[in-house]
Design a protein around this motif. Structure first.
Motif, PDB file in Angstrom:
ATOM      1  N   PHE A  28     -12.569 -19.264  17.748  1.00 46.74           N
ATOM      2  CA  PHE A  28     -13.644 -19.343  16.757  1.00 46.74           C
ATOM      3  C   PHE A  28     -13.049 -19.114  15.380  1.00 46.74           C
ATOM      4  O   PHE A  28     -12.170 -18.283  15.207  1.00 46.74           O
ATOM      5  N   GLN A  29     -13.510 -19.852  14.407  1.00 50.59           N
ATOM      6  CA  GLN A  29     -13.028 -19.665  13.051  1.00 50.59           C
ATOM      7  C   GLN A  29     -13.873 -18.596  12.380  1.00 50.59           C
ATOM      8  O   GLN A  29     -15.031 -18.837  12.032  1.00 50.59           O
ATOM      9  N   ALA A  30     -13.271 -17.450  12.232  1.00 48.62           N
ATOM     10  CA  ALA A  30     -14.007 -16.293  11.739  1.00 48.62           C
ATOM     11  C   ALA A  30     -13.809 -16.118  10.241  1.00 48.62           C
ATOM     12  O   ALA A  30     -12.726 -15.744   9.791  1.00 48.62           O
ATOM     13  N   THR A  31     -14.840 -16.392   9.469  1.00 46.30           N
ATOM     14  CA  THR A  31     -14.740 -16.150   8.038  1.00 46.30           C
ATOM     15  C   THR A  31     -14.830 -14.658   7.731  1.00 46.30           C
ATOM     16  O   THR A  31     -14.391 -14.212   6.678  1.00 46.30           O
ATOM     17  N   THR A  32     -15.385 -13.929   8.662  1.00 46.28           N
ATOM     18  CA  THR A  32     -15.544 -12.486   8.463  1.00 46.28           C
ATOM     19  C   THR A  32     -15.097 -11.726   9.696  1.00 46.28           C
ATOM     20  O   THR A  32     -15.447 -12.102  10.811  1.00 46.28           O
ATOM     21  N   THR A  49     -14.880  -4.704   5.707  1.00 47.42           N
ATOM     22  CA  THR A  49     -15.232  -6.062   6.105  1.00 47.42           C
ATOM     23  C   THR A  49     -14.213  -7.001   5.480  1.00 47.42           C
ATOM     24  O   THR A  49     -14.024  -6.999   4.259  1.00 47.42           O
ATOM     25  N   SER A  50     -13.572  -7.765   6.329  1.00 43.51           N
ATOM     26  CA  SER A  50     -12.509  -8.659   5.893  1.00 43.51           C
ATOM     27  C   SER A  50     -13.070 -10.062   5.712  1.00 43.51           C
ATOM     28  O   SER A  50     -13.671 -10.609   6.629  1.00 43.51           O
ATOM     29  N   ASN A  51     -12.890 -10.626   4.547  1.00 39.23           N
ATOM     30  CA  ASN A  51     -13.422 -11.946   4.237  1.00 39.23           C
ATOM     31  C   ASN A  51     -12.288 -12.930   3.979  1.00 39.23           C
ATOM     32  O   ASN A  51     -11.404 -12.663   3.162  1.00 39.23           O
ATOM     33  N   GLU A  52     -12.318 -14.030   4.692  1.00 38.20           N
ATOM     34  CA  GLU A  52     -11.270 -15.039   4.564  1.00 38.20           C
ATOM     35  C   GLU A  52     -11.197 -15.562   3.144  1.00 38.20           C
ATOM     36  O   GLU A  52     -12.194 -15.981   2.571  1.00 38.20           O
ATOM     37  N   GLY A  53      -9.997 -15.490   2.566  1.00 36.11           N
ATOM     38  CA  GLY A  53      -9.771 -16.036   1.243  1.00 36.11           C
ATOM     39  C   GLY A  53     -10.227 -15.183   0.093  1.00 36.11           C
ATOM     40  O   GLY A  53     -10.137 -15.606  -1.065  1.00 36.11           O
ATOM     41  N   GLN A  96     -15.495  -9.447  15.459  1.00 39.53           N
ATOM     42  CA  GLN A  96     -16.078 -10.556  14.731  1.00 39.53           C
ATOM     43  C   GLN A  96     -17.424 -10.903  15.342  1.00 39.53           C
ATOM     44  O   GLN A  96     -17.689 -10.589  16.500  1.00 39.53           O
ATOM     45  N   ARG A  97     -18.260 -11.474  14.538  1.00 38.46           N
ATOM     46  CA  ARG A  97     -19.505 -12.024  15.041  1.00 38.46           C
ATOM     47  C   ARG A  97     -19.506 -13.513  14.724  1.00 38.46           C
ATOM     48  O   ARG A  97     -19.027 -13.930  13.682  1.00 38.46           O
TER      49      ARG A  97
END
Lengths: 117, 113
Positions: A28-32, A49-53, A96-97
């Motif tokens: 799954f591509q997890a943005t968060t 909370t880790s946020n992609e980019g 991740q959710r």
């Protein structure tokens, strides 16, 4: 359900050194992604909370300069414990959710047992 | 934030029923989860409630009352392998736009022969 792989499962390090923990989303591509810490016989405490980019969002009381989070891709988030001390010894878990609402459960990595000596 | 309270420990015998209560205080409630966690392992999902009422899944059932800020997890026909910590977690639509969960301290269930 989503598969989250966390590495390493356990690590022992000397006081003052840094440790990197990786959390990969395998299907799954997890943005968060979320990073938790758990001390013995206590519950999961959300650290950040880790946020992609973009920059991670830290919970109150968590030192962002000590716990460095990098989420450079949609499938990988890393937590680096810098200048580790014995009091940082804990169980670190990422999760991740697949959605932010509804009955989207959180999927957890296997956890990393960190011992600082 | 939100206050999430649950008992620290409960003991029950094999084959019995145990009810774990969880109370919470939050605004913008968006759902309540129950997780099971064995020592040294990651939590595993048990149930989710967003509307009032009872959700049943085999030996496990979960109940929610939003007006009372109250939930319980019911474990029936207890087995030795059910000895674990049970975590209540809440998500808040106003502050948790990324879907983060806030966990209670967990209830350690001890099943005895």
């Amino acid at each position: 359900g989503a598969v989250v792989s966390q590495h390493p499962s356990w690590v022992i390090c000397k006081s003052g050194t840094s440790v990197k923990i990786e959390c990969r989303s395998l299907d799954f591509q997890a943005t968060t992604m979320f990073w938790y810490r758990q001390f013995p016989k206590q519950s999961l405490m959300l650290m950040a909370t880790s946020n992609e980019g973009s920059k991670a969002t830290y919970e109150q009381g968590v030192e962002k300069d000590k716990f460095l989070i990098n989420h450079a891709s949609l499938t990988l988030s890393t937590l680096t414990v810098t200048s580790a001390h014995p009091e940082d010894s804990s169980f670190y878990i990422c999760s991740q959710r697949t959605g932010v609402s509804g009955n989207t459960e959180a999927f957890f990595g296997q956890g990393t047992r960190l011992t600082v000596v | 934030g939100q206050n999430i309270d649950q008992p620290t420990e409960m003991t029950a015998t094999e084959g019995a029923i145990v009810q774990i209560n969880c109370t919470y205080q939050t605004s913008g409630f968006n759902g309540l989860f129950w997780y099971q966690q064995h020592a040294g392992e990651a939590p595993t999902f048990l149930s989710y409630n967003v509307l009032d009422g009872l959700e049943e899944k085999g030996r496990f059932s979960s109940f929610l009352s939003r007006s009372k800020g109250y939930s319980y997890l019911l474990l029936k026909e207890l087995q030795m392998k059910d000895s674990a910590s049970y975590l209540c977690a809440v998500t808040n639509v106003r502050t948790d736009s990324w879907g983060k969960l806030q966990f209670g301290a967990g209830t350690q269930v001890v099943v005895t022969p």
